[in-house]
Design a protein around this motif. Structure first.
Motif, PDB file in Angstrom:
ATOM      1  N   TRP A 172       0.831  -1.203   0.000  1.00  0.00           N
ATOM      2  CA  TRP A 172       0.000   0.000   0.000  1.00  0.00           C
ATOM      3  C   TRP A 172       0.871   1.261   0.000  1.00  0.00           C
ATOM      4  CZ3 TRP A 172      -4.684   1.430  -1.177  1.00  0.00           C
ATOM      5  CH2 TRP A 172      -5.164   2.675  -0.750  1.00  0.00           C
ATOM      6  N   ASP A 173       1.937   1.217   0.756  1.00  0.00           N
ATOM      7  CA  ASP A 173       2.791   2.399   0.871  1.00  0.00           C
ATOM      8  C   ASP A 173       3.546   2.708  -0.415  1.00  0.00           C
ATOM      9  OD1 ASP A 173       2.038   3.053   3.426  1.00  0.00           O
ATOM     10  OD2 ASP A 173       3.672   1.954   4.406  1.00  0.00           O
ATOM     11  N   LYS A 174       3.590   1.782  -1.366  1.00  0.00           N
ATOM     12  CA  LYS A 174       4.227   2.076  -2.658  1.00  0.00           C
ATOM     13  C   LYS A 174       3.501   3.209  -3.381  1.00  0.00           C
ATOM     14  CE  LYS A 174       4.241  -2.178  -4.308  1.00  0.00           C
ATOM     15  NZ  LYS A 174       4.487  -3.350  -5.159  1.00  0.00           N
ATOM     16  N   LEU A 175       2.218   3.406  -3.068  1.00  0.00           N
ATOM     17  CA  LEU A 175       1.467   4.491  -3.704  1.00  0.00           C
ATOM     18  C   LEU A 175       2.023   5.863  -3.319  1.00  0.00           C
ATOM     19  CD1 LEU A 175      -2.180   3.164  -3.201  1.00  0.00           C
ATOM     20  CD2 LEU A 175      -0.906   3.230  -5.348  1.00  0.00           C
ATOM     21  N   ARG A 176       2.784   5.925  -2.235  1.00  0.00           N
ATOM     22  CA  ARG A 176       3.284   7.219  -1.760  1.00  0.00           C
ATOM     23  C   ARG A 176       4.544   7.677  -2.494  1.00  0.00           C
ATOM     24  NH1 ARG A 176       0.289   7.831   2.874  1.00  0.00           N
ATOM     25  NH2 ARG A 176      -0.254   5.890   3.948  1.00  0.00           N
ATOM     26  N   ASN A 177       5.136   6.792  -3.290  1.00  0.00           N
ATOM     27  CA  ASN A 177       6.428   7.181  -3.878  1.00  0.00           C
ATOM     28  C   ASN A 177       6.292   8.092  -5.094  1.00  0.00           C
ATOM     29  OD1 ASN A 177       5.897   5.591  -6.167  1.00  0.00           O
ATOM     30  ND2 ASN A 177       7.100   3.850  -5.434  1.00  0.00           N
ATOM     31  N   GLY A 178       5.062   8.331  -5.559  1.00  0.00           N
ATOM     32  CA  GLY A 178       4.838   9.287  -6.639  1.00  0.00           C
ATOM     33  C   GLY A 178       4.977   8.725  -8.033  1.00  0.00           C
ATOM     34  N   THR A 179       5.484   7.490  -8.160  1.00  0.00           N
ATOM     35  CA  THR A 179       5.653   6.894  -9.489  1.00  0.00           C
ATOM     36  C   THR A 179       4.794   5.648  -9.670  1.00  0.00           C
ATOM     37  OG1 THR A 179       7.551   5.570  -8.760  1.00  0.00           O
ATOM     38  CG2 THR A 179       8.013   7.762  -9.641  1.00  0.00           C
ATOM     39  N   PHE A 180       4.584   4.879  -8.610  1.00  0.00           N
ATOM     40  CA  PHE A 180       3.850   3.622  -8.714  1.00  0.00           C
ATOM     41  C   PHE A 180       2.360   3.881  -8.942  1.00  0.00           C
ATOM     42  CE2 PHE A 180       1.476   0.145  -6.590  1.00  0.00           C
ATOM     43  CZ  PHE A 180       1.911  -0.933  -7.355  1.00  0.00           C
TER      44      PHE A 180
END
Length: 476
Positions: A172-180
């Motif tokens: 879920w936290d991958k959504l925070r990286n701005g690219t995923f």
């Protein structure tokens, strides 16, 4: 509805069209998240309109195997498209269906709207509909707080939906990286002519303003609703089906108004050849036009003064060189550039003291940071939207830091095709643009906008009868 699997993991429901048709048209439905699968009535509605419909579950969601958000959900849909040539086997009785779609459309809302938009990047996808789409996961912190007080959103999903989503905190936290899984990250690559978005201004979950800005930058079509909240995909499709159907149908006609395909080498060659056909007549009609345009002369005078002696100016799309001549008369060091060799020949004949050369704005033969200024008066009139960002990036690249761009174009939404001009055979499209969308493309290329001017047309004997826009932009 039937059930099948793709890539041995992705479970999908599908329904053939109610009436078989010669052309196979496919619609893929992309669910929001979290949500319970309930688009079966919408799938049947679309099948009754003559479409094949596939309604998948993302990996790690509901009946599908795998881990949710281990990979971008739009990649699950690409896997389905990849698998289609193998055919579909209905699970209950083993009946096989062959589906080789002539056109593929995607409809998604909210979380699924991001999938729809990202799928527009694939050339096999013709058009997408995205209702209240997440175009930027920068909204995540705000959205989580509106939906739960749990320590993590993944914890809330696990407790509220059980095994409906197999979701780990890290995924879920991958959504925070701005690219995923983030359309905003791809805003400079997206072909807006393939996207039609619907969004209500009072949407409490997904901010409308970011969608509006995304539409400006990409050139996507946006239907703004004054109210309606977080509108459902089912509601949008049924309520606006006639508009959506026309948008889908427009995929058959890449020269229609509002449809702006990417430029190909053949298109560039056709533009060059068309201007070669009319170069002498163009020079005869256009060369003295600035004499009747005081507003344009005033802008060019201001531009030459602003650039001063900081370096060379380029008149891009110079035609017979009348703008270059005016700038030179003000003391500027000027180079003229045009895609048409015959037009460059006319410019050299009429302005022997100025240097002119053949060149393509899509790939400028110029080193980085070597121009102090660029004037492009109606140079983008034959350029489809999808190629504008490439051109503006090239302009940005060749300008020195602090360099200025003065861009002029016709205001409007129409695209007109000509097979003849001044009794000469040509084959060209002429595009009008809205200032807000051009501003968006320029900003996406890196420019800072300093000034936007508009004017009404002069008399018919002086001007084509359209409103004009002039944008001043600077390379920071």
């Amino acid at each position: 509805m039937f059930r099948t699997r793709f890539k041995h993991q992705i479970v999908a429901e599908f329904v053939p069209p109610s009436r078989p048709r010669k052309a196979q048209k496919l619609i893929i439905l992309c669910d929001g998240m979290p949500s319970i699968p309930r688009k079966q009535p919408l799938a049947e509605f679309l099948a009754a309109k003559g479409f094949w419909v596939i309604y998948p579950r993302y990996r790690g969601a509901w009946e599908s195997d795998g881990r949710f958000l281990e990979k971008s959900p739009h990649e699950d849909i690409l896997d389905i498209i990849d698998d289609l040539p193998r055919g579909m086997e209905e699970i209950a009785f083993g009946r096989r269906f062959r589906l080789s779609p002539d056109q593929t459309f995607v409809i998604g809302g909210s979380f699924g709207g991001a999938a729809a938009i990202l799928l527009s990047l694939d050339p096999r996808v013709n058009r997408v509909i995205a209702s209240c789409p997440v175009v930027d996961w920068g909204i995540l912190d705000r959205s989580e707080k509106m939906e739960t007080t749990k320590e993590t959103y993944a914890e809330y999903i696990r407790e509220a939906f059980g095994n409906g989503y197999r979701l780990a905190d890290a995924d879920w936290d991958k959504l925070r990286n701005g690219t995923f899984y983030n359309p905003w990250h791809h805003r400079n690559e997206i072909d807006g002519s393939k996207i039609y978005m619907f969004h209500a201004k009072d949407d409490p979950n997904v901010p409308y303003e970011r969608t509006r800005r995304f539409a400006e930058i990409t050139g996507s079509k946006l239907k703004t609703l004054k109210r309606g909240g977080h509108i459902s995909t089912d509601y949008v499709v049924r309520k606006y089906w006639q508009q959506i159907k026309r948008f889908f149908d427009s995929a058959r006609n890449t020269n229609g108004a509002g449809v702006f395909p990417p430029m190909t080498d053949d298109q560039t060659r056709t533009i060059r050849q068309s201007y070669d056909q009319i170069a002498d007549e163009y020079a005869r009609r256009i060369y003295h036009e600035l004499e009747g345009k005081p507003f344009d002369r005033e802008l060019l005078s201001r531009f030459a003064k602003a650039v001063g002696g900081s370096g060379e100016l380029c008149d891009m799309g110079c035609g017979p060189g009348h703008v270059a001549r005016y700038l030179q008369s003000l003391g500027a060091k000027v180079l003229g550039l045009d895609i048409s060799p015959a037009m460059v020949e006319q410019a050299r004949r009429l302005n022997p003291a100025i240097r002119f050369q053949v060149g393509d704005m899509l790939a400028l033969d110029r080193a980085n940071g070597t121009l102090a200024g660029i004037v492009a008066f109606y140079a983008i009139v034959n350029i489809p939207k999808r190629s504008l960002l490439t051109i503006f990036r090239e302009m940005f690249r060749v300008l020195q830091a602090g360099g200025l761009l003065l861009l002029a174009f016709h205001i409007g939404d129409e695209a007109v095709h000509y097979d003849e001009l001044w009794d000469r055979p040509i084959c060209m499209d002429f595009f009008h643009f809205q200032p807000a969308e051009i501003r968006g493309y320029l900003e996406a290329a890196g420019f800072a906008i300093e000034e936007v001017n508009e004017r009404e047309p002069y008399a018919p004997e002086v001007d084509h009868q359209s409103r004009r826009a002039y944008i001043w932009a600077r390379k920071p």
